[in-house]
Design an enzyme around this catalytic site. Structure first.
Site, short mmCIF file in Angstrom:
data_model
loop_
_atom_site.label_atom_id
_atom_site.label_comp_id
_atom_site.label_asym_id
_atom_site.label_seq_id
_atom_site.Cartn_x
_atom_site.Cartn_y
_atom_site.Cartn_z
N LYS A 196 0.81 -1.22 0.00
CA LYS A 196 0.00 0.00 0.00
C LYS A 196 0.84 1.26 0.00
O LYS A 196 0.39 2.32 -0.44
CB LYS A 196 -0.93 0.01 1.22
CG LYS A 196 -1.87 -1.17 1.31
CD LYS A 196 -2.82 -1.24 0.13
CE LYS A 196 -3.85 -0.14 0.14
NZ LYS A 196 -4.85 -0.30 -0.94
N ALA A 197 2.06 1.20 0.54
CA ALA A 197 2.89 2.41 0.63
C ALA A 197 4.35 2.02 0.82
O ALA A 197 4.66 0.94 1.33
CB ALA A 197 2.43 3.30 1.78
N ARG A 198 5.22 2.91 0.39
CA ARG A 198 6.66 2.76 0.64
C ARG A 198 7.13 4.02 1.34
O ARG A 198 6.75 5.13 0.96
CB ARG A 198 7.43 2.56 -0.67
CG ARG A 198 7.11 1.26 -1.37
CD ARG A 198 7.99 1.05 -2.59
NE ARG A 198 7.62 -0.15 -3.32
CZ ARG A 198 8.07 -1.36 -3.04
NH1 ARG A 198 8.92 -1.52 -2.04
NH2 ARG A 198 7.70 -2.41 -3.75
N GLY A 199 7.96 3.84 2.36
CA GLY A 199 8.41 4.99 3.14
C GLY A 199 9.89 4.96 3.40
O GLY A 199 10.65 4.21 2.78
N PHE A 201 11.59 3.85 5.89
CA PHE A 201 12.19 2.65 6.50
C PHE A 201 11.64 1.35 5.93
O PHE A 201 11.83 0.30 6.52
CB PHE A 201 11.98 2.68 8.01
CG PHE A 201 12.72 3.79 8.69
CD1 PHE A 201 14.09 3.88 8.61
CD2 PHE A 201 12.04 4.76 9.40
CE1 PHE A 201 14.78 4.90 9.24
CE2 PHE A 201 12.71 5.80 10.03
CZ PHE A 201 14.09 5.86 9.94
N CYS A 203 8.36 -0.78 3.55
CA CYS A 203 7.06 -0.73 2.89
C CYS A 203 5.96 -1.21 3.83
O CYS A 203 6.22 -1.89 4.82
CB CYS A 203 7.07 -1.59 1.62
SG CYS A 203 7.50 -3.31 1.90
N VAL A 204 4.73 -0.82 3.48
CA VAL A 204 3.56 -1.20 4.27
C VAL A 204 2.67 -2.08 3.40
O VAL A 204 2.30 -1.68 2.29
CB VAL A 204 2.78 0.03 4.76
CG1 VAL A 204 1.54 -0.40 5.54
CG2 VAL A 204 3.67 0.91 5.63
N LYS A 217 3.95 -3.43 8.47
CA LYS A 217 5.05 -2.55 8.10
C LYS A 217 6.34 -3.36 8.19
O LYS A 217 6.69 -3.85 9.26
CB LYS A 217 5.08 -1.35 9.05
CG LYS A 217 6.07 -0.26 8.68
CD LYS A 217 5.90 0.91 9.65
CE LYS A 217 6.84 2.05 9.34
NZ LYS A 217 6.68 3.17 10.28
N ASP A 321 7.80 13.56 13.63
CA ASP A 321 7.63 13.44 12.17
C ASP A 321 6.16 13.60 11.83
O ASP A 321 5.60 12.84 11.04
CB ASP A 321 8.16 12.10 11.68
CG ASP A 321 8.35 12.08 10.15
OD1 ASP A 321 8.43 13.18 9.55
OD2 ASP A 321 8.42 10.98 9.58
#
Length: 512
Positions: A196-199, A201, A203-204, A217, A321
């Site tokens: 669903k997402a990459r950040g 630290f 991916c999720v 996560k 953050d």
């Protein structure tokens, strides 16, 4: 005597046909549920598998081994999972998990389940209690050559597992140290579905835990410190709050250099506030609801609670953050704060831990952070969060249709001034030296509620950190503004616009 052997030949033909396609068709599995009374299901029987036409179907079994005593947990159908492909026997290979798990392809292939440790230890086979002889039992004893082929397949699978840790199921293994309070997720199969997402630290993933969706996560091993920090924040007493992301469990997967670190939390299908604002224009009431619940969550995070619901002392926590990407939305648009990898706790008599100055996302950094002139005290860190909250509130207002004017496409704070990828030097020039902030549109000020909210935003991102509002004050103000605007009629809107101070807002004095 002819009928049983004819049926046997027919079943053997179907197995061979499945093998020719590279997969064994699975349509029915042995079913068992140790918690059948609590979950109000049948205890045992047969389960017919259903799934999409292009997906493969499998059977699975999970059990515990307590000092040689086998305790069956669950058996049933398992949806498309590459770890189960072409496995004709149900074999678990983990060394010593809390809960053993195996999956296989073929009708009723989970009737027998086996533990074959990767280290080459003795094979231990567990069989169900004796039952009346069935056609499947006759077949199992007749097709001994299949056993040899299965061992070859197991060897190939063992080599593959050592090349890359699979994502098909999860058994919880805590890192050394006190584990956070969480239910025994290992008792329930967990299956990753999609990224669903990459950040920063990792991916999720969206994953399925029995009948519920969860978020997983995944951190690479080199980011262990962030995983450990976030796990410790989640394990802090009093972190269960409707506006903080719900923690489920933490896990270490794999071994040596190929290990991965997982955090399992609640899943929210609407995603982050950033993603939602990109695709949606919001109403006045929606804006107020998101703003109020978001500030309530941050206020609770910042709060020091001496004795929280019998769990112990909840210290004040700074997020460090805070941004719209780290605010998730429930189905009713209630805000939930997430991503505590950089958060820091302030406990009496203890140092706050890692308090490096310039951390977080550059775009949301307060002037004192950009300057590197931080006072390393609790209040200073909480005020840094409040500067970022001002920017997120501006994002909400920029996509609200309450004002009589155009609603622009979604933009990040300062994107109009310095683009999507500003450097640290550009932000220092704009935010610190020129003291610029995202533009407040003239037509926003013609709406009584937005006009008052813009005053609150400006007091959140004040250049003087000590002059900024607290999160609790923002929550009170948004609630008061919403009530004052929704309680007025169209005839008196004009008088409210002419003087924003017609409503006595909570005092600007910070309560941080």
């Amino acid at each position: 005597m002819t009928a049983p052997w004819a049926a046997l030949a027919l079943l053997w033909g179907s197995l061979c046909a499945g093998s020719g396609r590279g997969e064994a068709e699975t349509r029915e599995c042995i079913y068992y549920n140790a918690n059948w009374e609590l979950e109000r299901t049948n205890q045992s029987g047969l389960e017919r598998c259903e799934g999409e036409r292009d997906k493969r179907l499998h059977c699975y079994a999970s059990w515990r081994n307590s000092s040689g005593t086998i305790e069956l947990v669950k058996k049933g159908c398992w949806l498309d999972d590459f770890n189960c492909y072409d496995r004709q026997e149900c074999v678990a290979t983990e060394e010593n998990p809390q809960v053993y798990f195996c999956c296989c392809e073929g009708n009723f292939c989970n009737e027998r389940f086996t533990h074959l440790p990767e280290a080459g230890g003795p094979e231990v086979t567990y069989e169900p209690p004796p039952t009346a002889p069935t056609l499947l039992t006759v077949l199992a004893y007749s097709l001994l050559p299949v056993g040899g082929l299965s061992l070859i397949a197991l060897l190939a699978f063992w080599m593959y597992r050592h090349r890359k840790p699979p994502y098909g199921h999860a058994d919880i293994h805590e890192d050394p140290g006190p584990p956070p309070p969480s239910p025994l997720v290992g008792l329930k199969p967990l299956q990753l579905l999609e990224i669903k997402a990459r950040g920063r630290f990792g991916c999720v993933w969206k994953a399925q835990l029995m009948n519920d969706f969860v978020a997983v996560k995944i951190f690479p091993l080199q980011d262990k410190q962030s995983w450990q920090s976030e796990r410790e924040i989640f394990s802090t007493p009093g972190m269960k709050h409707e506006n903080l992301l719900q923690f489920i469990a933490a896990e270490k997967r794999g071994s040596s250099l190929e290990a991965e670190l997982w955090l399992i939390t609640a899943f929210h299908d609407k995603g982050s506030l950033t993603d939602y604002l990109k695709g949606n224009i919001i109403t006045w009431n929606e804006l107020c609801h998101v703003a109020e619940t978001m500030s309530r969550g941050l206020s609770y995070l910042h709060e020091d609670v001496p004795w929280c619901r019998g769990e112990g002392h909840k210290p004040s926590i700074a997020h460090r953050d805070f941004k719209s990407k780290n605010v998730l939305l429930k189905s009713d648009l209630t805000a939930v704060l997430a991503d505590f990898g950089l958060a820091v706790r302030f406990e009496p008599g203890k140092p706050p831990g890692d308090t490096h100055g310039q951390v977080g996302t550059r775009r949301y950094m307060a002037p004192e952070v950009l300057e590197g002139a931080i006072n390393f005290q609790r209040d200073a860190f909480l005020r840094i969060d409040m500067y970022a909250m001002g920017l997120v509130l501006w994002e909400l207002v920029s996509r609200c249709k309450a004002a009589d004017g155009p609603v622009d496409e979604y933009m990040l704070p300062f994107e109009e001034e310095i683009g999507q990828h500003p450097s640290l030097e550009e932000l220092q020039e704009v935010v610190v030296h020129k003291k610029m902030r995202p533009a407040i549109k003239d037509h926003w000020l013609k709406h009584p509620g937005l006009a008052q909210l813009c005053v609150t935003i400006e007091e959140c991102w004040d250049h003087d950190a000590e002059a900024r509002l607290s999160a609790g004050c923002v929550e009170e103000r948004v609630s008061l503004i919403r009530r004052s605007v929704n309680g007025t009629t169209s005839d008196c809107l004009v008088s409210l616009v002419t003087s924003v101070t017609n409503v006595d807002l909570p005092p600007k004095e910070s309560s941080i």
